[in-house]
Design an enzyme around this catalytic site. Structure first.
Site, mmCIF file in Angstrom:
data_model
loop_
_atom_site.group_PDB
_atom_site.id
_atom_site.type_symbol
_atom_site.label_atom_id
_atom_site.label_comp_id
_atom_site.label_asym_id
_atom_site.label_seq_id
_atom_site.Cartn_x
_atom_site.Cartn_y
_atom_site.Cartn_z
ATOM 1 N N LEU A 146 -9.433 -1.200 -1.581
ATOM 2 C CA LEU A 146 -9.135 -1.073 -3.010
ATOM 3 C C LEU A 146 -8.129 0.040 -3.306
ATOM 4 O O LEU A 146 -7.988 0.463 -4.457
ATOM 5 C CB LEU A 146 -10.432 -0.826 -3.794
ATOM 6 C CG LEU A 146 -11.486 -1.927 -3.671
ATOM 7 C CD1 LEU A 146 -12.754 -1.538 -4.415
ATOM 8 C CD2 LEU A 146 -10.962 -3.272 -4.188
ATOM 9 N N SER A 149 -7.183 5.527 -0.824
ATOM 10 C CA SER A 149 -6.356 6.587 -0.218
ATOM 11 C C SER A 149 -5.029 6.726 -0.963
ATOM 12 O O SER A 149 -4.520 7.830 -1.135
ATOM 13 C CB SER A 149 -6.111 6.308 1.265
ATOM 14 O OG SER A 149 -5.308 5.155 1.446
ATOM 15 N N ASP A 207 0.268 -0.120 -2.209
ATOM 16 C CA ASP A 207 -0.862 0.559 -2.851
ATOM 17 C C ASP A 207 -0.401 1.764 -3.662
ATOM 18 O O ASP A 207 -0.838 1.965 -4.805
ATOM 19 C CB ASP A 207 -1.888 1.001 -1.802
ATOM 20 C CG ASP A 207 -2.654 -0.169 -1.205
ATOM 21 O OD1 ASP A 207 -2.230 -1.327 -1.417
ATOM 22 O OD2 ASP A 207 -3.666 0.069 -0.522
#
Length: 399
Positions: A146, A149, A207
């Site tokens: 998800l 980091s 991300d």
């Protein structure tokens, strides 16, 4: 000298469509998840830099002269030298300085290393990080695919760049939140990517881009493009808690494609088409969509979930998730690597609160963890601490 107490937050992410196909050059859609990582920044003891990560049990403090000396040893000329943390020489010296074994890869070790690398590299370019006390806490579970980091790296990049003066502090007195300029967000994203390199080695950059800009992004063959307009959609996010190896799952998909190319390549093309069609639908939807906008999105979920099972990345736990939500007339699919991990369920505006609660109870009865949240959330944001939810303030105060 840093004199203000502020907070920074960044969202996690889920893959809406395009899992596994993206590895083979197809389109993937990544969306910001309204479960966030929060960083509290406040003045610290003179001559010391402190970080606390209560979620992973880290509380560390270093004297700034010691950090300056370490930076001089590993980054050559210091301030005038432009280096990315992943490329800093003397990584052994940094681990030794932090007391972290060479082979250590636990979340707390990697989070500490990323913090040190980013401090050293940012201060090498923009001047010393002042004496501050940083606490980071997240609503995101770690290791669930998800983007936890990356949200951490984005918060660190924004906070460290701000206290060094590389970007502005856009929050005015009396305001609850503020965002940085597009140019500043680009700088935050570039440094967050470097933090991700420390943690993951060779990340895609998706991300941290979602954590920086929020909303939704299209990713294809290394190119990241923000969607023009993204509605905020309600979802259930469910963690099956079934561990999986992304590396093993990706290898399994490649093996199946090599074995049955005439069968599997059309499946990948269909997943690619779903991603592109979904992008068109999302960009055509209003900011607050009504129930009639959802049926097509629900069909996309159903079709793509079947495709992902054909690719071999399904799991009985994910089948169970889809069956449970279907009993409540809701549509679900896996998100991320599959083989367990997480799934997402669309919640159309007309869904009754009783149906949502019943679905959550049934999912929890399966041993899953479930959150009601949103996708299409804003990216990295600066907050006044007084504007944060009580739960967040309490968690940040645990350090």
């Amino acid at each position: 000298m840093w004199a203000r107490e502020l907070a920074v937050s960044a969202p996690g992410k889920v893959i809406l469509h395009g899992e596994h196909a993206v590895v083979l050059g197809k389109v993937a859609l990544a969306v910001a998840l309204d479960l966030r990582t929060f960083l509290r920044l406040r003045p610290g003891a003179e001559g010391r830099l402190s970080v606390s990560l209560p979620g992973v049990g880290v509380r560390r403090s270093w004297d700034t002269p010691g950090l300056r000396a370490l930076r001089g040893r590993i980054a050559g000329k210091g301030r005038g030298r432009r280096r990315c943390p992943g490329a800093l020489r003397g990584s052994g010296a940094v681990r030794e300085f932090a007391g972290i074994a060479a082979e250590a890869s636990a979340p707390e070790s990697l989070a500490t290393l990323a913090f040190l690398y980013m401090c050293l590299a940012i201060s090498a370019q923009y001047g010393d990080v002042p004496s501050v006390d940083i606490v980071v806490w997240s609503e995101l579970p770690t290791g669930a695919g998800l983007g936890s980091s990356a949200a951490y790296a984005v918060c660190l990049a924004a906070a460290l760049l701000m206290v060094c003066g590389a970007i502005s502090c856009p929050l005015q007195e009396g305001e609850s939140t503020a965002r940085w300029t597009e140019e500043e967000l680009t700088l935050i994203n570039s440094w967050a990517f470097r933090g991700e390199q420390v943690i993951h080695g060779n990340p895609s950059g998706v991300d941290n881009a979602v954590g920086t800009w929020g909303g939704a992004l299209r990713y294809q063959a290394g190119k990241i493009t923000p969607l023009k307009r993204v509605p905020t959609l309600r979802i259930l996010l469910t963690n099956t808690k079934v561990p999986r190896s992304t590396k093993v799952l990706v290898a399994g998909v490649k093996e199946k494609i090599l074995k049955f190319p005439a069968i599997m390549n059309p499946v990948l093309d269909s997943i690619d088409a779903i991603s592109q069609e979904c992008q068109s639908v999302l960009e055509a939807m209003p900011a607050n969509p009504s129930p009639e906008h959802y049926p097509v999105l629900e069909e996309f979920f159903d079709i793509n979930q079947h495709h992902l099972n054909v690719l071999g990345v399904g799991h009985p736990s994910l089948d169970r998730l889809c069956q449970v939500t279907a009993c409540h007339s809701l549509h679900s699919k896996l998100t991320g690597a599959g083989g367990g991990g997480c799934g997402i369920t669309l919640l159309p505006p007309g869904t009754s609160p009783l149906a949502v609660e019943a679905a959550k109870q049934d999912l929890c009865a399966c041993g899953f963890e479930c959150w009601e949240t949103k996708i299409g959330a804003p990216g990295v944001t600066l907050h006044s601490c007084s504007s944060l939810k009580a739960q967040v303030l309490q968690a940040l105060a645990q350090s």
